[in-house]
Design an enzyme around this catalytic site. Structure first.
Site, PDB file in Angstrom:
ATOM      1  CE  LYS A  22      64.497 -15.192  59.796  1.00 19.43           C
ATOM      2  NZ  LYS A  22      65.048 -14.936  58.458  1.00 19.43           N
ATOM      3  CG  ASN A  23      66.779 -11.751  59.317  1.00 23.41           C
ATOM      4  OD1 ASN A  23      66.850 -12.971  59.114  1.00 23.41           O
ATOM      5  ND2 ASN A  23      65.803 -11.011  58.836  1.00 23.41           N
ATOM      6  CB  CYS A 117      62.689 -16.051  46.712  1.00 21.75           C
ATOM      7  SG  CYS A 117      62.237 -15.530  48.350  1.00 21.75           S
ATOM      8  NE  ARG A 122      64.893 -12.342  49.428  1.00 20.67           N
ATOM      9  CZ  ARG A 122      64.858 -12.928  50.621  1.00 20.67           C
ATOM     10  NH1 ARG A 122      64.068 -13.951  50.811  1.00 20.67           N
ATOM     11  NH2 ARG A 122      65.613 -12.499  51.598  1.00 20.67           N
ATOM     12  CG  ASP A 306      61.585  -9.020  57.387  1.00 14.26           C
ATOM     13  OD1 ASP A 306      61.235  -9.320  56.234  1.00 14.26           O
ATOM     14  OD2 ASP A 306      62.753  -9.158  57.800  1.00 14.26           O
ATOM     15  NE  ARG A 398      63.059 -20.551  56.262  1.00 12.52           N
ATOM     16  CZ  ARG A 398      63.293 -19.930  55.133  1.00 12.52           C
ATOM     17  NH1 ARG A 398      62.422 -19.995  54.163  1.00 12.52           N
ATOM     18  NH2 ARG A 398      64.393 -19.256  54.953  1.00 12.52           N
TER      19      ARG A 398
END
Ligand code: EPU
Length: 419
Positions: A22-23, A117, A122, A306, A398
């Site tokens: 994803k990233n 967030c 952030r 993460d 997501r």
């Protein structure tokens, strides 16, 4: 809203294929805006965040075609409207990744400022300051970052904090700037390297990706290309923890073991036997209960934030006491409070969590608060006695492609229930 229902108690066993990261896919899709010809991107994960990025490109007038197995074709030549509206940015902060490419390619961008967030403040001050140093005129108005520039000029940028999307945004902007840009204290994440490789395949001149100093020689134009997104190291780590927490044996394929060093070291500390091939990793717990591990998150190549929540889940049922220190985000412990509802013994002291492993968790309804927090609740549900219902799983969609199918393939008793 859909729920996940998990009946705990199965030791997972089998093989699972890892999706594209994803990233990496998000910055690469944003980076297609730099090209003056069609770009194709494959191994794109089918995720809500990717759909949001594609929608964002579409709103700008960019032509996007999604082929079989998420082979995405982007033709940015029709880019009309360098604008990222609040309604999309508020659903996905990574929308900020279009800022650098738009300023570089169009000389202007109006991008909504991401708001609050769930995991921390952030801010995006480093993205903005870097573009200003490259000659962009930027002010905030009506909640939008309004940036104007003639051709950006290369600059020496020393980033105040290691930031992944900040590095990516500035690297993309610098790729089309006049002259050389040096980014010091750059993020070294594999996703930054994948983006640099992508830009270089379009004709960019970026050196040093994967180190903390990037040297980018701006070019006049970038052309079309094809790029295959690298495998997701966080999804990889999550399925390995699923194997470890359940005392099972799990093999992940289509992954990059060399991107998992810090995670594999902790899994070995937890008592797992790990075997590694060129594009696979196998974890075997041999039915044993994991040992507690201590975690301290930090930028790559250290332990990723993460993966923090997933290891917290592991520690809740491990033998011993594990300490988890979160150094990247100031509010990334919401899952700890939910896991307490499953009987976990967790003490919080600021950004440190002290977890005393219990022999068993007990099922309860829990609520996902962000992407990785929801992954940790799924992991906890896999070992809890009884049926755990996880609400608000849109968070998990997501970032994890068909998580219930992949886990079911490993033997988990999990199903998605429409809410
Ligand atoms: N920061 C600033 N100013 C800035 C930018 C960042 O102070 O201008 C601070 C942040 O507040 C944070 C630290 O720098 O304390 C590092 O944040 P970073 O900018 O690296 O995070 P990010 O780029 O917004 C990406 C990932 C996140 C991942 C972090 C850290 C993407 C799209 N997102 O976010 O992924 O947690 O790096 O590795 O790449 C996820 O996938 O669940 C996720 C949250």
């Amino acid at each position: 809203m859909d729920k996940l229902q998990i009946q705990g108690g199965v030791a997972l066993e089998g093989e699972v294929r890892i999706s594209g990261a994803k990233n990496a896919a998000l910055p690469i899709l944003a980076g297609t805006l730099l090209a003056d010809g069609p770009v194709t991107v494959s191994n794109v994960p089918h995720l809500q965040d990717v759909t949001t990025m594609i929608e964002l490109l579409g709103r700008m007038g960019v032509d996007v075609t999604i082929g079989e197995r998420m082979h995405v074709e982007v033709d940015p030549t029709a880019l009309r409207e360098p604008y990222a509206p609040y309604e999309l940015v508020k659903t996905m902060r990574a929308s900020i990744l279009v800022l650098g490419p738009l300023v570089a390619r169009c000389g202007r961008a109006d991008v909504s400022l991401p708001g609050g967030c769930a995991i921390g403040a952030r801010p995006v001050n480093i993205h903005v300051a870097g573009l200003q140093a490259m000659g962009a005129d930027i002010h905030i108005e009506g909640g939008y970052i309004r940036a104007r520039a003639s051709r950006l000029k290369g600059a020496r940028l020393v980033l105040e904090t290691v930031t992944v999307t900040g590095t990516e945004n500035l690297m993309m902007a610098a790729a089309l700037a006049a002259g050389e840009t040096i980014i010091e204290n750059a993020a070294r994440e594999p996703e930054v390297v994948d983006l640099a490789n992508f830009i270089n395949s379009m004709g960019g001149k970026i050196r040093g990706a994967g180190t903390d100093t990037l040297v980018i020689e701006g070019v006049e134009r970038l052309g079309g290309t094809h790029h295959d997104v690298l495998p997701d190291r966080i999804e990889s780590g999550t399925y390995l923890v699923a194997g470890a927490i359940t005392g099972g044996r799990v093999r992940i394929k289509n992954t990059r073991p060399d991107h998992l060093d810090a995670v594999l070291a902790k899994l070995r500390d937890a008592g797992a036997t790990i075997a590694v091939g060129d594009n696979w990793v196998e974890l075997d717990m041999r039915g044993r209960r994991p040992q507690s591990v201590d975690i301290r998150t930090a930028p790559y190549p250290a332990f990723p934030t993460d993966m923090q929540a997933q290891f917290a889940a592991l520690d809740t049922v491990a033998e011993g006491v594990g300490t988890i220190v979160e150094t990247i985000f100031e509010n990334r412990f919401m899952h700890m409070l939910e896991m307490r509802r499953l009987g976990a013994e967790i003490r919080l002291e600021g950004t440190t969590a002290i977890i005393r492993g219990v022999p068993k968790l007990t099922a309860a309804p829990v609520m996902a608060t962000d992407l990785r927090a929801s992954a940790s609740l799924v992991l906890a549900g896999l070992v809890a006695d009884g049926r755990t219902d996880i609400e608000r799983i849109y968070h998990i969609d997501r970032g994890y492609e068909t998580i219930e199918e992949k886990l079911a393939q490993l033997g988990a008793r999990i199903r998605r229930v429409p809410g």
